[in-house]
Design an enzyme around this catalytic site. Structure first.
Site, PDB file in Angstrom:
ATOM      1  N   ALA A 148       0.822  -1.214   0.000  1.00 58.12           N
ATOM      2  CA  ALA A 148       0.000   0.000   0.000  1.00 58.12           C
ATOM      3  C   ALA A 148       0.858   1.267   0.000  1.00 58.12           C
ATOM      4  O   ALA A 148       2.089   1.207   0.060  1.00 58.12           O
ATOM      5  CB  ALA A 148      -0.934  -0.024   1.209  1.00 58.12           C
ATOM      6  N   HIS A 149       0.192   2.397  -0.037  1.00 53.01           N
ATOM      7  CA  HIS A 149       0.903   3.676  -0.157  1.00 53.01           C
ATOM      8  C   HIS A 149       1.772   3.957   1.069  1.00 53.01           C
ATOM      9  O   HIS A 149       1.412   3.641   2.183  1.00 53.01           O
ATOM     10  CB  HIS A 149      -0.055   4.844  -0.424  1.00 53.01           C
ATOM     11  CG  HIS A 149      -1.223   4.964   0.490  1.00 53.01           C
ATOM     12  ND1 HIS A 149      -2.116   6.013   0.428  1.00 53.01           N
ATOM     13  CD2 HIS A 149      -1.669   4.169   1.487  1.00 53.01           C
ATOM     14  CE1 HIS A 149      -3.030   5.861   1.335  1.00 53.01           C
ATOM     15  NE2 HIS A 149      -2.794   4.758   1.993  1.00 53.01           N
TER      16      HIS A 149
END
Lengths: 350, 350, 350
Positions: free
Chosen positions: A244-245
Site C-alpha cells: 500500500a501507499h
C-alpha cells in the site's frame, strides 16, 4: 523445450573445479530431479537428504559433492564439485540464455512514444508499448504491452515483462525485474468520510525501487500519498503481493506470494514475510524479522523475532498453543470430571 | 517530482479562512510529515497526537488548527485553519492537476473501435484501446490498453486506467475510477459435476457499478450467472479484491485489499471489510457491519456488528479469546497441579 | 442485455422431454431467481429447498421437476422436466451464443506475429495480440492484447481472453479457457542467498496444462525451475490463484479464488481447495482431499481427508475446537472457582 548440450560444453561451463568419473557418450537433453531423471538427463545432489537417491538415479550425468563416495553405473557420468547447486545454476543460466535470447535493441514500430521521452539506444522497447511524456528508459528491456507513465524512469539493466504498468513519476532501479501484469504506482487507497460519502484523498507521491529489486506477476505497489513508497535494494517480491501507499521496505527482504502490507508500514533489512501474511498499517517491523505464512501482524515487531499466528505471536508460543488447542476437547472432559469429583467431596471438607 | 509552489498560490487555494503567522520567502518544493519535512517542505498537523511534533518540525510551512498555541521559528510559516487535513487535500488536489494534467479529448490513432460503438466527443481514448461493437463511452478518460467489451457502457466522468478489461454488456457508472489491471465482468466460477467432469455453467449476466465507485489495481469482479453483479454508489474497492458472480454490495462500503467475496453474497450499506478477509457464498451481511482484516465469514451477520476471527465471531469475544489462548500453557499447568491436588486428598473426603 | 426469446424457441431447445402446463403469450426477456422474477422472466426450481417459492413467483415461465404438483397461475407457464437445472443450462448456453457470437477466424491487422509462428486458419487472433517467434496457435480464439511467448503452444478449441500472458515455451491444452489478465509461465520465485544478497536461480522450465483446464482472471502460474509446472485435465482454477513453480495439480480439481500453492507441491485428482487457502511447498495432497477456505496446509494430507484450520487439522477436530474455544472464557472462570474451592478444603483433607 528440448535441449542438446554436449558434455564438453558442460565441462566448459563448470570450469576447472570439476572432477570427472565415468563416461556418457550422448548429449544432455533435459534436467530433472534424481528420482525423475531418465537417460539423457542431467541431475544433481543439492540437498544431503537425497544422498541415497543418487545410486538409483537413471540420470546420465549427476553433479555430486566432492565427498560423494560411490561410483557411477555403466554409461553414467558423475561430476564431482564443491557446490553442485551452484554448478547447476551456472548450467541453467547458460541454458536460459540459449532458450531466451535477449531481444535486439530498438523500439518496435508499433510502440507509442510521447514527446520528451528519452530512450537509451541500447534499450529494447517491445510491441504495443506506451511510453509517456518525459519518461526516461535506460539500457533496459521492455517486453510487449508495457505502460510507462509520464516522467517515469526505468534504470539500466532492468527487465520489464509483458503487460506491466509503471505509473507517472515512478522510478524503477537498475537491474530490476518486473514480471507480467504487475502494477507499480497505482493510486493509494485513501479516503476521508465527509458529507455522507468517502472523499478521495489525492495521492501525489510515487514509487521508488532501488537496484536489484524483483516484483512478481500481478503484484501491485501503490504510489505514496506524498513522498515515495520505497522498496530497498535487492528485495525480492513474489506474485500477487499488495503493497500500500507509503510503505517502506528495506534491503534484501523476501516478500512471498499474496502478502498484503498496509499503508505506511516500515520493514527493516532482511525481513522475510511468508505467503498470505497480512500486515496492518503504520507498523515498524525490525530488521531480520521472520513472519510465517498466513500470519496477521497487528503491532510492531522487534528485530530478529520470528512470529506466527492470527494475530501474530512469538513462533514458540504459537507452536505451543497449537499443540494445546488440539488437547482442548480432552481438557474439557478432564475438567468436567474433576469438577464432579470435587463436588462429590463430603460437605465437611468443602 | 519537484514542485514549485509560491506561498501566494497556496494562500489563494486555501481562501479566506486562513490565518498567517510568520514568514517564509522561498517556494514550496515538497510535502512531508512533520518529522520528515525539511526546508522547502510543507507539512500539517492532522492528527492531534502529533501536536508536540510541530515545534520540532523543519518544515518551512505548517498547516495547524486554529487553536494551536505556539509560534513559528525564524523563517517559518504557520497557516492556521479550521481543518488542516481538508486544507492539505485542497492543495494536493491542485498539485495533482498540475502533475497529471487531463489528456485532451479524442481517440488515439492506434485505438481500435468496432462497428456500432459510440464515443462521446469529450472522451479521451488512449493508445491501443479496444472498443467492442455497440459499446458506449461517455465523457470519460480511458488510458492505454483498455479493453471494452461488446455493448459495454462507460459513464460520464469515469477514469479508466491502463490495462483495464471491462467485459461484454457490463455497465460502469459515472465518475467511477478503475485502476490498472482490474477486470470487470470476467466469467463467474460456476460448474456442475456431470459424467465425471466439471461442466461449465454459462454465465450470461453482467456487472453493473453505480456512480462514484472506485475499483483497485488487479481487482476482479465476475459477471453474474444471470442478472447482475452489483456495486453500490460510492463504494470504494482496494487492490486485488475478488468479487464473485451475483454478489451485491451496497452503498458507501469500503472493501480493503485482497478481500474475497464468494458468489451471491449480499452486503448492505456502509459495510467495511478489512484486508484479506474472506466471505463465503450466499450470505447476508447487514448494513454498517465491520469485518476485521483476515476474518473468515461463514454465516450471516446482523447490521452494525463488528466481527473478527477464523471463523468470524463478535469482536469482543475474539479479543477475549485471544488473550485467553495465550494463557493456555499456564492453564494446562495449573490444571495438572489441581488434578494432582484433588487426587492426593485423603480417600474419605473423595 | 435485453433478451427476446419466444416460447417456441425455448421448447425447441428443451426437446421432447418437456411437459407444458398453462400458457404465456409474450416473449421471455430475462432470467431470474424465483423470488426476483417478474413478468417476462423465466425462472426455475433447481434446489428442492425453494419448492415453496414456486407458487409465489411472478415469473412468466418456470422450469419445474416432473413431480411438481401445483398448477401455474393465469398467464403463467410451467415446463416440467427431468432436470430443470440442466434444462436451464441448455437455454443459457443458447442465450450465450446469441449474446456473444464467436469472432470470425483471421488475424487482426494490428496483431504482431513473429517469424516462424504458425497460426491455424480457423484461429481468431484479436487486436494488439503479440505472437512470439515459433509459437503455434491451433483452432483457438485469442481476444485482444494477448501475449504469447516464444515457442508457446495453444491447443485447438482454447479461448484466451483479453490481456492474457502465456510465457515462452508454455503449452496450453485443448479447450482451455484462460480469463482476462491471467499470467501463465511467469518466472518462478527461486533465490539462493550468496555473498549477502539473494541470487536468482534460473527458471528454465515451462507450464503445461492438459485439456479442458480453466484459469481465472489475474491468476498466476509460474514456470518450473526445470521440467514443467503441470495442471491436469479438467481442473478448474478460479480468479487470483497463485501457483508456484513445479507444482503439479491432478485431474478434475477445483481451486477456488485467492488460493496460494507453494513450490513443488503435488495435488492428486479431484482435490477441492477452498478460497484463500494456502499450501506450503513440497507437500503431497492425496486425491479427493477437501481443504476448507482459509486453511493453512503445512504437511502432507492422506487421500479423501477433509481438513480445515490454521494450521490444517481434520475438519471434525476443527469444528469441535471452534466450539470449545468460544467456551474458554467460561472455562477460565469455572477453573478459578474450582481452584478456590479446592484451596478452601480443610487442611486435613489436602
Amino acid at each position: 523445450m528440448a535441449l542438446a548440450y554436449s558434455i564438453s560444453r558442460i565441462l566448459e561451463i563448470l570450469g576447472d573445479d570439476c572432477e570427472v568419473l565415468g563416461t556418457f557418450e550422448g548429449t544432455i537433453q533435459g534436467i530433472a530431479s534424481l528420482s525423475e531423471a531418465t537417460t539423457g538427463d542431467l541431475s544433481f545432489l543439492g540437498n544431503p537428504k537425497y544422498r541415497s537417491a543418487v545410486a538409483d538415479s537413471q540420470a546420465s550425468v549427476v553433479l555430486v559433492p566432492k565427498d560423494y563416495e560411490l561410483f557411477p553405473s555403466e554409461g553414467q557420468l558423475y561430476l564431482k564439485l564443491e557446490n553442485p547447486s551452484f554448478a547447476l545454476a551456472l548450467i541453467c543460466r547458460d541454458i536460459e540464455r540459449t532458450l531466451l535470447p535477449a531481444p535486439a535493441p530498438g523500439i518496435h514500430p508499433t510502440a507509442v512514444v510521447e514527446s520528451g521521452a528519452v530512450i537509451a539506444p541500447e534499450a529494447s522497447v517491445g510491441a504495443f508499448c506506451y511510453i509517456g511524456a518525459e519518461a526516461r528508459v535506460g539500457a533496459a528491456v521492455l517486453a510487449s504491452h508495457v505502460c510507462l507513465g509520464r516522467s517515469a524512469i526505468v534504470g539500466d539493466g532492468a527487465e520489464i515483462a509483458s503487460r506491466v504498468s509503471i505509473g507517472d513519476y515512478c522510478v524503477i532501479g537498475e537491474r530490476n525485474r518486473l514480471l507480467p501484469g504487475c502494477v507499480i504506482g497505482s493510486d493509494g487507497y485513501g479516503y476521508e468520510y465527509l458529507d455522507g460519502a468517502h472523499q478521495r484523498v489525492p495521492q501525489i507521491g510515487n514509487v521508488v525501487t532501488a537496484a536489484d529489486v524483483d516484483v512478481g506477476a500481478n503484484t501491485t505497489i501503490d504510489r505514496a500519498r506524498f513522498g515515495s513508497t520505497q522498496i530497498g535494494q535487492g528485495t525480492k517480491i513474489d506474485n500477487q503481493v499488495q503493497i500500500a501507499h507509503n510503505v517502506r521496505i528495506g534491503r534484501h527482504c523476501l516478500i512471498v506470494a499474496q502478502v498484503g502490507i498496509s499503508g505506511s508500514t516500515t520493514l527493516g533489512d532482511g525481513v522475510v514475510v511468508g505467503g498470505q501474511a497480512g500486515l496492518a498499517g503504520h507498523l515498524n517491523i525490525g530488521s531480520g524479522v521472520m513472519i510465517a505464512g498466513g500470519t496477521a501482524v497487528v503491532s510492531d515487531i522487534e528485530p530478529q523475532l520470528k512470529v506466527r499466528g492470527y494475530p501474530a505471536m512469538p513462533m514458540m508460543l504459537f507452536n505451543r498453543m497449537t499443540v494445546l488447542q488440539r488437547k482442548l476437547p480432552d481438557l474439557f472432559k478432564r475438567f468436567d470430571q474433576l469438577e464432579k469429583t470435587v463436588k462429590s467431596l463430603p460437605s465437611e471438607s468443602q
